[in-house]
Design a protein around this motif. Structure first.
Motif, PDB file in Angstrom:
ATOM      1  N   LEU A 153       0.817  -1.233   0.162  1.00  0.00           N
ATOM      2  CA  LEU A 153       0.076  -0.094   0.110  1.00  0.00           C
ATOM      3  C   LEU A 153       0.861   1.282  -0.005  1.00  0.00           C
ATOM      4  O   LEU A 153       0.481   2.539  -0.524  1.00  0.00           O
ATOM      5  N   TYR A 183       1.455   4.184  -6.199  1.00  0.00           N
ATOM      6  CA  TYR A 183      -0.115   4.002  -6.406  1.00  0.00           C
ATOM      7  C   TYR A 183      -0.312   3.243  -7.569  1.00  0.00           C
ATOM      8  O   TYR A 183      -1.451   3.186  -8.199  1.00  0.00           O
ATOM      9  N   ARG A 206      -1.422  -0.122  -9.286  1.00  0.00           N
ATOM     10  CA  ARG A 206      -1.878  -1.251  -8.824  1.00  0.00           C
ATOM     11  C   ARG A 206      -0.861  -2.630  -8.926  1.00  0.00           C
ATOM     12  O   ARG A 206      -0.625  -3.335  -8.267  1.00  0.00           O
ATOM     13  N   ARG A 224      -9.970  -0.029   1.564  1.00  0.00           N
ATOM     14  CA  ARG A 224      -8.766   0.656   1.068  1.00  0.00           C
ATOM     15  C   ARG A 224      -7.918  -0.070   0.114  1.00  0.00           C
ATOM     16  O   ARG A 224      -7.624   0.191  -1.082  1.00  0.00           O
ATOM     17  N   ARG A 253      -7.080   0.604  -3.882  1.00  0.00           N
ATOM     18  CA  ARG A 253      -5.696   0.502  -4.327  1.00  0.00           C
ATOM     19  C   ARG A 253      -5.211  -0.689  -5.191  1.00  0.00           C
ATOM     20  O   ARG A 253      -4.648  -0.428  -6.159  1.00  0.00           O
TER      21      ARG A 253
END
Length: 292
Positions: A115, A119, A121, A252, A256
């Motif tokens: 995470l 950013y 994936r 989240r 993400r």
């Protein structure tokens, strides 16, 4: 829960292996999968692994955690002699880690690293798959374990005067943390990858079944806490804690990563355990709501 327990030998081939022995009852296979993937306790592999078995395993996860929680009971009994509550809390947390081969902590570290890595994936999922622990993962493990230990100490301090309550609250917190698995695997929550444990269990639990499991856990916990002389309302609050923690984590990760993985499930267990133990400590000390 980032790596499957070798006791179950779960592979993609096994899911469709026609040479498996005759299928055992659903609950038996679900129990074997739950114990085999969530603990280090030796267990016979399930005769089959499909969506129904995976869903049953996630629903049975709180019960499968009882062998892990046995470490808590032993430490609580020793703490009742007013012996080193902080040390015993460390021993209890360490024992629970050993009883799961630290699989959930591995998932927590990988999720934190993924995470925080990027950013993008695909890049985040690749970081999670490597298994290396970065600074975010190390910090996550340290903070979560610190919270578990300090909450455990707050409970063990009260063991000499209220052993039964400490045992019930600890058991409920550990079992409730595993309830997070059913919540994270409810229908509508996708898998971030096409393969792996996350793909097997993602979306395998119906919402009514997940709600029923939570209600059952809260009622049993309330009865046990009341019998131990504690406030019955503490049980629903402890069970509610993983609901909130898991909902925030899953939201989240879906945003993400596009869904959940086995690492995310491990992270949900450890975060929920830390939060549930903290609420349990606040309940028994009267700091959350005044005791009657």
């Amino acid at each position: 829960m980032s790596a499957e327990n070798p006791n179950t030998e779960i592979t993609n081939a096994e899911i469709t292996n026609a040479e498996n022995p005759p299928a055992a009852p659903l609950l038996v296979d679900g129990w074997r999968m739950a114990v085999g993937t969530l603990t280090a306790v030796p267990v016979r592999p399930p005769s089959r692994i499909d969506r129904r078995v995976a869903g049953a395993a996630m629903l049975l996860a709180p019960v499968a955690a009882l062998p892990v929680a046995a470490v808590w009971i032993v430490c609580a009994v020793v703490a009742s002699a007013a012996l080193l509550p902080l040390v015993l809390s460390v021993v209890a947390v360490a024992g629970m880690c050993l009883a799961t081969r630290a699989m959930h902590l591995d998932g927590l570290a990988d999720t934190a690293d993924g995470l925080s890595a990027s950013y993008d994936r695909d890049r985040a999922l690749q970081v999670m798959k490597t298994g290396d622990v970065g600074p975010s993962g190390a910090a996550a493990i340290a903070l979560v374990l610190l919270l578990q230990v300090t909450a455990g100490e707050a409970l063990f301090v009260l063991a000499p005067a209220a052993l039964a309550r400490v045992v019930v609250l600890g058991l409920l917190a550990v079992c409730a943390s595993r309830y997070s698995l059913a919540l994270a695997c409810m229908r509508g929550v996708p898998s971030a990858r096409p393969g792996g444990l996350g793909a097997t269990v993602a979306g395998s639990v119906s919402r009514p079944a997940a709600a029923g499991a939570g209600l059952f856990l809260a009622v049993v916990g309330a009865l046990g806490l009341a019998a131990a002389g504690g406030p019955w309302w503490g049980a629903p609050l402890i069970v509610l804690t993983p609901v909130v923690a898991t909902a925030l984590l899953v939201r989240r990760c879906v945003t993400r990563l596009g869904g959940i993985t086995g690492d995310v499930l491990g992270a949900a267990v450890e975060i929920s355990c830390a939060c549930a133990l903290t609420v349990a400590a606040a309940v028994v000390t009267g700091q959350l709501l005044p005791l009657p």
